[in-house]
Write a protein that holds these residues in place. Sequence first.
Motif, PDB file in Angstrom:
ATOM      1  N   ARG A  27       0.832  -1.208   0.000  1.00  0.00           N
ATOM      2  CA  ARG A  27       0.000   0.000   0.000  1.00  0.00           C
ATOM      3  C   ARG A  27       0.866   1.257   0.000  1.00  0.00           C
ATOM      4  O   ARG A  27       0.630   2.191  -0.749  1.00  0.00           O
ATOM      5  CB  ARG A  27      -0.933  -0.013   1.210  1.00  0.00           C
ATOM      6  CG  ARG A  27      -1.705   1.264   1.467  1.00  0.00           C
ATOM      7  CD  ARG A  27      -2.886   1.510   0.537  1.00  0.00           C
ATOM      8  NE  ARG A  27      -3.866   0.459   0.567  1.00  0.00           N
ATOM      9  CZ  ARG A  27      -4.851   0.352   1.455  1.00  0.00           C
ATOM     10  NH1 ARG A  27      -4.981   1.234   2.407  1.00  0.00           N
ATOM     11  NH2 ARG A  27      -5.703  -0.646   1.379  1.00  0.00           N
ATOM     12  N   ILE A  28       1.892   1.273   0.840  1.00  0.00           N
ATOM     13  CA  ILE A  28       2.788   2.424   0.914  1.00  0.00           C
ATOM     14  C   ILE A  28       3.480   2.658  -0.421  1.00  0.00           C
ATOM     15  O   ILE A  28       3.594   3.790  -0.887  1.00  0.00           O
ATOM     16  CB  ILE A  28       3.817   2.239   2.050  1.00  0.00           C
ATOM     17  CG1 ILE A  28       3.108   2.342   3.400  1.00  0.00           C
ATOM     18  CG2 ILE A  28       4.946   3.255   1.943  1.00  0.00           C
ATOM     19  CD1 ILE A  28       3.949   1.918   4.580  1.00  0.00           C
ATOM     20  N   GLU A  29       3.929   1.569  -1.056  1.00  0.00           N
ATOM     21  CA  GLU A  29       4.591   1.676  -2.365  1.00  0.00           C
ATOM     22  C   GLU A  29       3.700   2.369  -3.387  1.00  0.00           C
ATOM     23  O   GLU A  29       4.176   3.129  -4.226  1.00  0.00           O
ATOM     24  CB  GLU A  29       4.908   0.281  -2.914  1.00  0.00           C
ATOM     25  CG  GLU A  29       6.264  -0.221  -2.594  1.00  0.00           C
ATOM     26  CD  GLU A  29       6.519  -1.561  -3.256  1.00  0.00           C
ATOM     27  OE1 GLU A  29       7.623  -1.723  -3.796  1.00  0.00           O
ATOM     28  OE2 GLU A  29       5.637  -2.436  -3.233  1.00  0.00           O
ATOM     29  N   HIS A  30       2.409   2.094  -3.331  1.00  0.00           N
ATOM     30  CA  HIS A  30       1.493   2.608  -4.343  1.00  0.00           C
ATOM     31  C   HIS A  30       0.804   3.914  -3.964  1.00  0.00           C
ATOM     32  O   HIS A  30       0.115   4.503  -4.786  1.00  0.00           O
ATOM     33  CB  HIS A  30       0.491   1.518  -4.712  1.00  0.00           C
ATOM     34  CG  HIS A  30       1.161   0.389  -5.428  1.00  0.00           C
ATOM     35  ND1 HIS A  30       1.731  -0.677  -4.751  1.00  0.00           N
ATOM     36  CD2 HIS A  30       1.411   0.183  -6.735  1.00  0.00           C
ATOM     37  CE1 HIS A  30       2.285  -1.485  -5.630  1.00  0.00           C
ATOM     38  NE2 HIS A  30       2.107  -1.001  -6.842  1.00  0.00           N
ATOM     39  N   LEU A  31       1.002   4.384  -2.739  1.00  0.00           N
ATOM     40  CA  LEU A  31       0.438   5.670  -2.338  1.00  0.00           C
ATOM     41  C   LEU A  31       1.217   6.831  -2.948  1.00  0.00           C
ATOM     42  O   LEU A  31       0.641   7.851  -3.299  1.00  0.00           O
ATOM     43  CB  LEU A  31       0.447   5.820  -0.806  1.00  0.00           C
ATOM     44  CG  LEU A  31      -0.643   5.095  -0.060  1.00  0.00           C
ATOM     45  CD1 LEU A  31      -0.418   5.240   1.446  1.00  0.00           C
ATOM     46  CD2 LEU A  31      -2.013   5.631  -0.433  1.00  0.00           C
ATOM     47  N   ARG A  32       2.515   6.664  -3.013  1.00  0.00           N
ATOM     48  CA  ARG A  32       3.405   7.691  -3.570  1.00  0.00           C
ATOM     49  C   ARG A  32       3.150   9.067  -2.961  1.00  0.00           C
ATOM     50  O   ARG A  32       3.062  10.069  -3.663  1.00  0.00           O
ATOM     51  CB  ARG A  32       3.281   7.749  -5.086  1.00  0.00           C
ATOM     52  CG  ARG A  32       3.608   6.440  -5.756  1.00  0.00           C
ATOM     53  CD  ARG A  32       3.561   6.580  -7.262  1.00  0.00           C
ATOM     54  NE  ARG A  32       3.602   5.302  -7.925  1.00  0.00           N
ATOM     55  CZ  ARG A  32       4.718   4.646  -8.226  1.00  0.00           C
ATOM     56  NH1 ARG A  32       5.869   5.143  -7.891  1.00  0.00           N
ATOM     57  NH2 ARG A  32       4.654   3.488  -8.851  1.00  0.00           N
ATOM     58  N   ARG A  33       3.007   9.124  -1.648  1.00  0.00           N
ATOM     59  CA  ARG A  33       2.791  10.394  -0.948  1.00  0.00           C
ATOM     60  C   ARG A  33       4.068  11.216  -0.949  1.00  0.00           C
ATOM     61  O   ARG A  33       5.154  10.699  -0.720  1.00  0.00           O
ATOM     62  CB  ARG A  33       2.358  10.151   0.495  1.00  0.00           C
ATOM     63  CG  ARG A  33       0.969   9.653   0.627  1.00  0.00           C
ATOM     64  CD  ARG A  33       0.587   9.574   2.086  1.00  0.00           C
ATOM     65  NE  ARG A  33      -0.763   9.064   2.219  1.00  0.00           N
ATOM     66  CZ  ARG A  33      -1.256   8.556   3.335  1.00  0.00           C
ATOM     67  NH1 ARG A  33      -0.505   8.483   4.413  1.00  0.00           N
ATOM     68  NH2 ARG A  33      -2.486   8.127   3.369  1.00  0.00           N
ATOM     69  N   ARG A  34       3.898  12.478  -1.150  1.00  0.00           N
ATOM     70  CA  ARG A  34       5.040  13.398  -1.087  1.00  0.00           C
ATOM     71  C   ARG A  34       5.590  13.368   0.342  1.00  0.00           C
ATOM     72  O   ARG A  34       4.855  13.538   1.295  1.00  0.00           O
ATOM     73  CB  ARG A  34       4.589  14.796  -1.466  1.00  0.00           C
ATOM     74  CG  ARG A  34       5.701  15.773  -1.561  1.00  0.00           C
ATOM     75  CD  ARG A  34       5.169  17.147  -1.930  1.00  0.00           C
ATOM     76  NE  ARG A  34       6.273  18.025  -2.176  1.00  0.00           N
ATOM     77  CZ  ARG A  34       6.546  18.560  -3.340  1.00  0.00           C
ATOM     78  NH1 ARG A  34       5.759  18.322  -4.366  1.00  0.00           N
ATOM     79  NH2 ARG A  34       7.567  19.354  -3.485  1.00  0.00           N
ATOM     80  N   GLY A  35       6.871  13.114   0.483  1.00  0.00           N
ATOM     81  CA  GLY A  35       7.482  13.048   1.800  1.00  0.00           C
ATOM     82  C   GLY A  35       7.458  11.656   2.418  1.00  0.00           C
ATOM     83  O   GLY A  35       8.019  11.430   3.473  1.00  0.00           O
ATOM     84  N   GLY A  36       6.783  10.715   1.783  1.00  0.00           N
ATOM     85  CA  GLY A  36       6.770   9.337   2.266  1.00  0.00           C
ATOM     86  C   GLY A  36       5.649   9.051   3.243  1.00  0.00           C
ATOM     87  O   GLY A  36       4.816   9.893   3.532  1.00  0.00           O
ATOM     88  N   THR A  37       5.654   7.842   3.762  1.00  0.00           N
ATOM     89  CA  THR A  37       4.608   7.367   4.668  1.00  0.00           C
ATOM     90  C   THR A  37       5.245   6.622   5.827  1.00  0.00           C
ATOM     91  O   THR A  37       6.237   5.928   5.658  1.00  0.00           O
ATOM     92  CB  THR A  37       3.641   6.422   3.926  1.00  0.00           C
ATOM     93  OG1 THR A  37       3.087   7.121   2.816  1.00  0.00           O
ATOM     94  CG2 THR A  37       2.517   5.958   4.823  1.00  0.00           C
TER      95      THR A  37
END
Length: 92
Positions: A27-37
């Motif tokens: 899920r984290i890999e595919h969220l691609r949130r700016r600044g990470g998760t």
Amino acid sequence: MISIMDFGGVGDGVTMNTKAFRAAIYRIEHLRRRGGTLLYIPPGEYLTESFNLTSHMTLYLARGAVIKATQVRSQTLLENGLDKLCKCQIVS
């Protein structure tokens, strides 16, 4: 922030949490949130087989959280009574 509990993680030191770790990291890999998760691991002992971390994430273990890793497959663990564990703990 994502909690391992959101993916079925159980910190009882007996339940295998490999699927929970892999699903959370996917899920984290595919969220691609700016600044990470941040992946939050609450207090407890989490038994798991190997899993790969990804870029742009923080693995945060709360005080009292322990990840117990094993190289033995789940079925073998059950057959052998969970006797071949490697206890891994991050100490600050």
